[in-house]
Design an enzyme around this catalytic site. Structure first.
Site, mmCIF file in Angstrom:
data_model
loop_
_atom_site.group_PDB
_atom_site.id
_atom_site.type_symbol
_atom_site.label_atom_id
_atom_site.label_comp_id
_atom_site.label_asym_id
_atom_site.label_seq_id
_atom_site.Cartn_x
_atom_site.Cartn_y
_atom_site.Cartn_z
ATOM 1 N N HIS A 129 -2.276 2.455 -5.905
ATOM 2 C CA HIS A 129 -3.017 1.248 -5.546
ATOM 3 C C HIS A 129 -3.263 0.357 -6.769
ATOM 4 O O HIS A 129 -3.492 -0.844 -6.616
ATOM 5 C CB HIS A 129 -4.339 1.619 -4.882
ATOM 6 C CG HIS A 129 -4.720 0.692 -3.769
ATOM 7 N ND1 HIS A 129 -4.004 0.577 -2.596
ATOM 8 C CD2 HIS A 129 -5.738 -0.211 -3.651
ATOM 9 C CE1 HIS A 129 -4.561 -0.325 -1.812
ATOM 10 N NE2 HIS A 129 -5.609 -0.818 -2.434
ATOM 11 N N LYS A 188 -2.541 -1.711 7.877
ATOM 12 C CA LYS A 188 -3.982 -1.536 8.045
ATOM 13 C C LYS A 188 -4.516 -2.565 9.035
ATOM 14 O O LYS A 188 -4.175 -3.740 8.971
ATOM 15 C CB LYS A 188 -4.676 -1.704 6.691
ATOM 16 C CG LYS A 188 -6.124 -1.285 6.674
ATOM 17 C CD LYS A 188 -6.670 -1.340 5.256
ATOM 18 C CE LYS A 188 -8.112 -0.883 5.217
ATOM 19 N NZ LYS A 188 -8.662 -0.930 3.839
ATOM 20 N N ARG A 230 0.854 -1.184 0.000
ATOM 21 C CA ARG A 230 0.000 0.000 0.000
ATOM 22 C C ARG A 230 0.895 1.240 0.000
ATOM 23 O O ARG A 230 2.063 1.173 0.385
ATOM 24 C CB ARG A 230 -0.900 0.032 1.236
ATOM 25 C CG ARG A 230 -1.884 -1.124 1.342
ATOM 26 C CD ARG A 230 -2.717 -0.985 2.607
ATOM 27 N NE ARG A 230 -3.740 -2.038 2.726
ATOM 28 C CZ ARG A 230 -3.579 -3.172 3.380
ATOM 29 N NH1 ARG A 230 -2.416 -3.417 3.991
ATOM 30 N NH2 ARG A 230 -4.545 -4.067 3.441
ATOM 31 N N TYR A 239 -10.003 -10.497 -6.693
ATOM 32 C CA TYR A 239 -8.997 -10.590 -7.759
ATOM 33 C C TYR A 239 -9.248 -11.780 -8.672
ATOM 34 O O TYR A 239 -8.732 -11.820 -9.791
ATOM 35 C CB TYR A 239 -7.591 -10.641 -7.167
ATOM 36 C CG TYR A 239 -7.242 -9.374 -6.443
ATOM 37 C CD1 TYR A 239 -7.051 -8.192 -7.141
ATOM 38 C CD2 TYR A 239 -7.158 -9.332 -5.056
ATOM 39 C CE1 TYR A 239 -6.772 -7.003 -6.475
ATOM 40 C CE2 TYR A 239 -6.875 -8.157 -4.385
ATOM 41 C CZ TYR A 239 -6.682 -6.992 -5.104
ATOM 42 O OH TYR A 239 -6.417 -5.820 -4.448
ATOM 43 N N ARG A 257 -0.702 -2.317 -6.727
ATOM 44 C CA ARG A 257 -1.020 -3.374 -5.760
ATOM 45 C C ARG A 257 -2.079 -4.318 -6.340
ATOM 46 O O ARG A 257 -1.965 -5.544 -6.225
ATOM 47 C CB ARG A 257 -1.505 -2.736 -4.460
ATOM 48 C CG ARG A 257 -1.941 -3.704 -3.375
ATOM 49 C CD ARG A 257 -2.242 -2.923 -2.102
ATOM 50 N NE ARG A 257 -3.090 -3.638 -1.160
ATOM 51 C CZ ARG A 257 -2.645 -4.460 -0.219
ATOM 52 N NH1 ARG A 257 -1.353 -4.710 -0.111
ATOM 53 N NH2 ARG A 257 -3.491 -5.046 0.623
ATOM 54 N N HIS A 265 -4.787 -9.059 3.969
ATOM 55 C CA HIS A 265 -6.239 -8.975 4.083
ATOM 56 C C HIS A 265 -6.732 -9.813 5.257
ATOM 57 O O HIS A 265 -6.298 -10.952 5.440
ATOM 58 C CB HIS A 265 -6.915 -9.493 2.805
ATOM 59 C CG HIS A 265 -6.791 -8.555 1.648
ATOM 60 N ND1 HIS A 265 -6.969 -8.945 0.336
ATOM 61 C CD2 HIS A 265 -6.502 -7.222 1.589
ATOM 62 C CE1 HIS A 265 -6.795 -7.911 -0.459
ATOM 63 N NE2 HIS A 265 -6.513 -6.856 0.280
#
Length: 373
Positions: free
Chosen positions: A316, A252, A227, A351, A319, A342
């Site tokens: 992003h 995150k 990120r 994805y 990524r 995640h």
């Protein structure tokens, strides 16, 4: 090749607007006409839309679906007069209650961003209700606030959910009462697929710049799936050179994780350290200290333009492309989830919708026909 529209600020009849400039093209003109509130100004001979704080985002979303690239580099923020009546200031007792709420959130290790958004949401809620005592608040007040403040001011679905969650938590914790936000029908947030570049496009971007620091920064961003905040927060001590790993700290959700430091980057990393000799952060500004997010965006924009790619690429996007290319290469979705950091596999599964790994294996019925095309 994508067609391009240039966006510019202007004022017509003292009202701020956004000009949409492009060479005459009948098909493009018809698409522009289809955007809500877009008008042809005969005197100025230009298509334009009213300026709003979210107008550029809405234009990007609309034209991206039409495969048209928008150059919004000339757009500047415009301060608009507040059309809505000013809310009264928060009174002292409610100030004290919100301070208690912030303390409670901090004690439970909520992020500062969440603390700020939740406490501001609760403050707006009480200000809208003219400092009505918490003990007198009802579900009807929440409905009125949602209708007459959030919806009437055209705030986003994400903001609506954030505000309602903050108010709900405040009453549940401090007032030991439960407001029922389910009485409010929240619109579903649009589920858009991530923007993905092809491997060739990524290669063109990464090879576009000759500046060693800029090239190293973009290569690291893509090759590790980082990120924007993660690459800016990386410190030299986080690079585990011998193990071929990078430690991503406090990412995150306040989680740490490790990602691979590809061997192909090792020589470039050595050249970069020798040339720039960063002190603390891996990527530092000219005077030392942390590199800025704005500078990173400008570096990427320059690389995209030099590579001749007519897409509004952001950090992003790299990524997203990293994750999609991993999946297309056969990497298990569970490993991709770990590499991206995640919490839920559902976030990573998006994805699979943009990867063409399985898609390539599906035969069209026409391929089984004895037909000459």
């Amino acid at each position: 090749m994508w067609k391009t529209i240039i966006l510019k600020n202007d004022r017509f009849q003292k009202l701020p607007i956004i000009r949409l400039e492009f060479p005459y093209d009948f098909e493009l003109k018809e698409i522009v006409k289809g955007f809500p509130e877009c008008k042809w100004y005969l005197k100025e001979r230009v298509w334009a839309v009213p300026y709003t704080p979210t107008q550029v985002s809405e234009l990007l979303q609309y034209f991206k679906e039409k495969k048209i690239w928008l150059d919004y580099s000339r757009i500047q923020k415009v301060d608009l007069p507040d059309k809505h009546p000013e809310l009264p200031q928060l009174d002292a007792p409610l100030h004290s209650e919100i301070r208690r709420f912030k303390d409670w959130l901090r004690n439970r290790r909520y992020s500062e961003a969440t603390i700020k958004s939740y406490s501001e949401a609760v403050a707006f809620f009480f200000r809208f209700l003219n400092n009505k005592p918490p003990g007198s608040i009802t579900n009807e007040d929440l409905e009125i606030f949602n209708r007459d403040y959030i919806i009437r001011r055209k705030y986003s679905v994400s903001y609506q959910s954030q505000v309602i969650n903050g108010v709900k938590l405040f009453f549940n914790i401090l007032e030991e009462r439960v407001l029922d936000p389910e009485i409010i029908k929240r619109p579903k947030k649009a589920k858009s697929l991530p923007n993905v570049l092809s491997k060739q496009e990524v290669k063109d971007i990464l090879q576009a710049l000759s500046n060693l620091k800029h090239r190293f920064m973009l290569v690291l961003l893509y090759s590790c799936g980082l990120r924007r905040s993660e690459i800016l927060n990386l410190q030299i001590e986080h690079i585990q050179y011998d193990r071929g790993m990078i430690l991503v700290k406090n990412s995150k959700g306040k989680k740490d994780r490790v990602v691979r430091f590809p061997e192909i980057l090792h020589d470039l990393y050595g050249e970069y350290l020798k040339a720039y000799q960063p002190k603390k952060y891996l990527i530092e500004g000219r005077g030392g200290g942390q590199y800025s997010a704005r500078s990173l965006a400008e570096v990427l924009k320059a690389a995209v333009e030099k590579a001749g790619i007519k897409k509004p690429v952001t950090p992003h996007w790299l990524r997203h492309s990293y994750a999609t290319h991993l999946h297309e290469g056969g990497t298990d979705i569970r490993y991709i989830q770990e590499l991206l950091g995640h919490q839920s596999s559902k976030t990573t599964e998006i994805y699979t919708h943009v990867s063409n790994r399985e898609m390539r294996e599906i035969r069209s019925p026409i391929e089984d026909m004895d037909i000459k095309i």
